[in-house]
Write a protein that holds these residues in place. Structure first.
Motif, PDB file in Angstrom:
ATOM      1  N   UNK A 229       0.849  -1.195   0.000  1.00 54.97           N
ATOM      2  CA  UNK A 229       0.000   0.000   0.000  1.00 54.97           C
ATOM      3  C   UNK A 229       0.885   1.245   0.000  1.00 54.97           C
ATOM      4  N   UNK A 230       1.962   1.215   0.800  1.00 57.57           N
ATOM      5  CA  UNK A 230       2.882   2.368   0.850  1.00 57.57           C
ATOM      6  C   UNK A 230       3.482   2.622  -0.525  1.00 57.57           C
ATOM      7  N   UNK A 231       3.859   1.556  -1.228  1.00 63.39           N
ATOM      8  CA  UNK A 231       4.449   1.716  -2.566  1.00 63.39           C
ATOM      9  C   UNK A 231       3.414   2.241  -3.560  1.00 63.39           C
ATOM     10  N   UNK A 232       2.169   1.812  -3.384  1.00 61.57           N
ATOM     11  CA  UNK A 232       1.112   2.289  -4.290  1.00 61.57           C
ATOM     12  C   UNK A 232       0.912   3.801  -4.134  1.00 61.57           C
ATOM     13  N   UNK A 233       0.967   4.298  -2.893  1.00 57.13           N
ATOM     14  CA  UNK A 233       0.809   5.734  -2.631  1.00 57.13           C
ATOM     15  C   UNK A 233       1.836   6.520  -3.452  1.00 57.13           C
ATOM     16  N   UNK A 234       3.087   6.077  -3.376  1.00 56.01           N
ATOM     17  CA  UNK A 234       4.169   6.773  -4.088  1.00 56.01           C
ATOM     18  C   UNK A 234       3.997   6.618  -5.596  1.00 56.01           C
ATOM     19  N   UNK A 235       3.654   5.400  -6.044  1.00 54.35           N
ATOM     20  CA  UNK A 235       3.532   5.129  -7.480  1.00 54.35           C
ATOM     21  C   UNK A 235       2.442   5.985  -8.117  1.00 54.35           C
ATOM     22  N   UNK A 236       1.418   6.371  -7.340  1.00 50.10           N
ATOM     23  CA  UNK A 236       0.311   7.143  -7.920  1.00 50.10           C
ATOM     24  C   UNK A 236       0.509   8.650  -7.761  1.00 50.10           C
ATOM     25  N   UNK A 237       1.740   9.052  -7.435  1.00 52.65           N
ATOM     26  CA  UNK A 237       2.082  10.478  -7.469  1.00 52.65           C
ATOM     27  C   UNK A 237       1.811  11.248  -6.189  1.00 52.65           C
ATOM     28  N   UNK A 238       1.451  10.551  -5.129  1.00 55.24           N
ATOM     29  CA  UNK A 238       1.220  11.260  -3.871  1.00 55.24           C
ATOM     30  C   UNK A 238       2.528  11.418  -3.106  1.00 55.24           C
ATOM     31  N   UNK A 239       2.476  12.298  -2.114  1.00 53.51           N
ATOM     32  CA  UNK A 239       3.658  12.531  -1.306  1.00 53.51           C
ATOM     33  C   UNK A 239       3.522  11.745  -0.006  1.00 53.51           C
ATOM     34  N   UNK A 240       4.669  11.313   0.548  1.00 52.29           N
ATOM     35  CA  UNK A 240       4.609  10.606   1.821  1.00 52.29           C
ATOM     36  C   UNK A 240       5.361  11.404   2.883  1.00 52.29           C
ATOM     37  N   UNK A 241       4.781  11.461   4.059  1.00 49.10           N
ATOM     38  CA  UNK A 241       5.401  12.137   5.195  1.00 49.10           C
ATOM     39  C   UNK A 241       5.557  11.175   6.360  1.00 49.10           C
ATOM     40  N   UNK A 242       6.329  11.621   7.339  1.00 50.00           N
ATOM     41  CA  UNK A 242       6.666  10.832   8.524  1.00 50.00           C
ATOM     42  C   UNK A 242       5.729  11.254   9.668  1.00 50.00           C
ATOM     43  N   UNK A 243       5.106  10.269  10.328  1.00 52.04           N
ATOM     44  CA  UNK A 243       4.159  10.563  11.418  1.00 52.04           C
ATOM     45  C   UNK A 243       4.561   9.783  12.679  1.00 52.04           C
ATOM     46  N   UNK A 244       5.861   9.524  12.821  1.00 52.90           N
ATOM     47  CA  UNK A 244       6.494   8.696  13.873  1.00 52.90           C
ATOM     48  C   UNK A 244       6.234   7.206  13.625  1.00 52.90           C
ATOM     49  N   UNK A 245       6.932   6.397  14.404  1.00 47.58           N
ATOM     50  CA  UNK A 245       6.847   4.948  14.195  1.00 47.58           C
ATOM     51  C   UNK A 245       5.583   4.357  14.825  1.00 47.58           C
ATOM     52  N   UNK A 246       5.345   4.768  16.097  1.00 48.24           N
ATOM     53  CA  UNK A 246       4.225   4.167  16.839  1.00 48.24           C
ATOM     54  C   UNK A 246       3.177   5.177  17.265  1.00 48.24           C
ATOM     55  N   UNK A 247       3.150   6.344  16.642  1.00 48.39           N
ATOM     56  CA  UNK A 247       2.168   7.373  17.004  1.00 48.39           C
ATOM     57  C   UNK A 247       2.338   7.815  18.454  1.00 48.39           C
ATOM     58  N   UNK A 248       3.566   8.212  18.804  1.00 48.66           N
ATOM     59  CA  UNK A 248       3.810   8.657  20.183  1.00 48.66           C
ATOM     60  C   UNK A 248       3.619  10.169  20.290  1.00 48.66           C
ATOM     61  N   UNK A 249       3.221  10.600  21.479  1.00 47.84           N
ATOM     62  CA  UNK A 249       3.214  12.026  21.809  1.00 47.84           C
ATOM     63  C   UNK A 249       4.675  12.393  22.088  1.00 47.84           C
ATOM     64  N   UNK A 250       5.292  13.140  21.186  1.00 51.44           N
ATOM     65  CA  UNK A 250       6.730  13.425  21.300  1.00 51.44           C
ATOM     66  C   UNK A 250       7.067  14.230  22.547  1.00 51.44           C
ATOM     67  N   UNK A 251       6.084  14.959  23.082  1.00 51.62           N
ATOM     68  CA  UNK A 251       6.368  15.765  24.273  1.00 51.62           C
ATOM     69  C   UNK A 251       6.326  14.914  25.537  1.00 51.62           C
ATOM     70  N   UNK A 252       6.031  13.644  25.364  1.00 48.70           N
ATOM     71  CA  UNK A 252       5.880  12.719  26.484  1.00 48.70           C
ATOM     72  C   UNK A 252       7.077  11.792  26.639  1.00 48.70           C
ATOM     73  N   UNK A 253       8.031  11.872  25.687  1.00 51.64           N
ATOM     74  CA  UNK A 253       9.134  10.900  25.688  1.00 51.64           C
ATOM     75  C   UNK A 253      10.483  11.620  25.664  1.00 51.64           C
ATOM     76  N   UNK A 254      11.514  10.878  26.028  1.00 51.76           N
ATOM     77  CA  UNK A 254      12.874  11.426  26.068  1.00 51.76           C
ATOM     78  C   UNK A 254      13.395  11.688  24.652  1.00 51.76           C
ATOM     79  N   UNK A 255      14.398  12.581  24.519  1.00 49.07           N
ATOM     80  CA  UNK A 255      14.966  12.871  23.198  1.00 49.07           C
ATOM     81  C   UNK A 255      15.452  11.629  22.449  1.00 49.07           C
ATOM     82  N   UNK A 256      15.981  10.617  23.158  1.00 45.19           N
ATOM     83  CA  UNK A 256      16.446   9.393  22.464  1.00 45.19           C
ATOM     84  C   UNK A 256      15.274   8.711  21.775  1.00 45.19           C
TER      85      UNK A 256
END
Ligand SMILES: [Zn+2]
Length: 379
Positions: A229-256
């Motif tokens: 499905x991810x490859x299909x998104x790219x193949x059909x001309x859409x853009x892909x962005x990063x939304x974290x790996x596990x959908x974490x609240x970044x303000x809730x976790x350490x910098x690492x």
């Protein structure tokens, strides 16, 4: 006088002798059979081990008095129960040494130990860079980097409670400005939390039919599960962005963890689709100064949204989603929809209505990078 003469004096002597015999027998039996002897502790009789010390008796027998507590230097709450001065023991009315041996018949009395307040330490601490978000556009840009501060604190050595603090150098906030649109009638569709086999595919079918591009903010975990499905998104001309790996609240976790979530997702998107993501969207829109630095260090441009019909809500209907999007859209809007995270049938139903209605109003759909408001600089 005959030895058998029953005089009162003889009777008394015999009685005393009898009591002594019984007591001796009891003491002998208690001592011999159980290895224990009777003593008085806080007014009651207890059998204690032969040759036990004062310390051993206090440790083993219930005493009416308790040792003192260790108290916090801040508000005097108990930090360690029994961590203060030990209880005071008196034997036969005088102060006893803990090592002293107890003899049968001794009278032991306990007095409560006094409470002790913990010592304090002075420390130098870093004040983290606070974050301020200003403006209302979809794109996040850096207006001021901010700086960490320094403070001196006095803390309880055991409780860790802060008793006093003094700012040596105040922190200044990182200011993130949300950059808005200019007057051109363009709008960007974005889809978060995918890819998923069913709903993402349905959305891709609609976008293909309508010839509309979109940006998909994908989760690393989902890309790993649905590479096709991810490859299909790219193949059909859409853009892909990063939304974290596990959908974490970044303000809730350490910098690492922030770094791992951001970089790990870039890696899996690149390995799966061959595309290096350009955009990053923080889950729930939550970002702090260290997350912002990690996003930029990973070569990503942070993007939020300006139109949110809350299509993820359980009772969100297609009609309500479409109405909210159409009424809130302005030139340069970034529309937030979801292709994952739950049943997205109402979103897919609303999508053709949204596209038709906005087309009718003269809007053109573009990728995030083609919005006139998208900042082109590194910051
Ligand atoms: Zn999300």
């Amino acid at each position: 006088m005959s030895p058998l003469n029953d005089s009162p004096k003889t009777t008394a002597t015999l009685k005393i002798a009898g009591i002594l015999v019984v007591f001796s027998l009891f003491a002998f039996l208690a001592h011999g059979a159980f290895g224990r002897v009777p003593v008085e502790i806080d007014g009651r009789i207890a059998l204690v081990g032969v040759g036990d010390s004062v310390a051993e008796i206090v440790a083993e027998q219930p005493c009416s008095a308790q040792p003192g507590n260790l108290l916090a230097a801040s508000d005097r709450h108990v930090v360690v129960p029994g961590g203060g001065k030990p209880l005071v023991v008196r034997v036969n009315g005088r102060a006893a040494d803990p090592a002293e041996r107890i003899r049968p018949g001794d009278r032991v009395a306990t007095l409560a130990g006094t409470d002790v307040v913990e010592p304090t330490n002075e420390e130098t601490r870093v004040i983290a860079v606070p974050t301020e978000v200003v403006g209302s556009g979809a794109m996040l840009t850096l207006a001021a980097p901010g700086s960490a501060g320094v403070q001196r604190v006095v803390v309880g050595a055991v409780s860790g409670d802060v008793i006093a603090r003094e700012t040596v150098l105040p922190a200044t906030p990182m200011v993130l400005r949300r950059v808005g649109a200019n007057g051109k009638k363009v709008v960007a569709l974005t889809f978060d939390d995918g890819p998923w086999p069913e709903h993402t595919a349905e959305i891709l079918d609609i976008l293909k039919e309508e010839e509309v591009p979109a940006t998909f903010f994908m989760l690393g975990l989902r890309v790993k599960k649905e590479p096709e499905v991810a490859r299909r998104i790219v193949a059909e001309g859409h853009d892909v962005g990063n939304h974290t790996y596990r959908h974490v609240d970044l303000t809730d976790v350490k910098p690492e963890i922030q770094r791992r979530e951001i970089r790990g997702t870039n890696n899996v998107i690149r390995a799966t689709t061959g595309v290096q993501p350009e955009w990053f969207r923080p889950p729930m829109g939550q970002v702090d100064s260290s997350a912002y630095r990690e996003i930029k260090a990973a070569g990503l441009r942070p993007a939020l949204w300006t139109v949110d019909p809350q299509d993820w809500r359980k009772n969100a209907s297609a009609g309500a989603i479409a109405r909210e999007v159409v009424s809130a859209t302005k030139p340069g809007s970034v529309i937030l929809l979801h292709d994952g995270g739950g049943n997205r049938s109402q979103t897919t139903k609303a999508l053709p209505w949204i596209i038709h209605e906005l087309h009718k109003r003269g809007y053109e759909f573009v990728l995030l990078g083609d919005l006139p408001s998208a900042p082109k600089s590194r910051w």
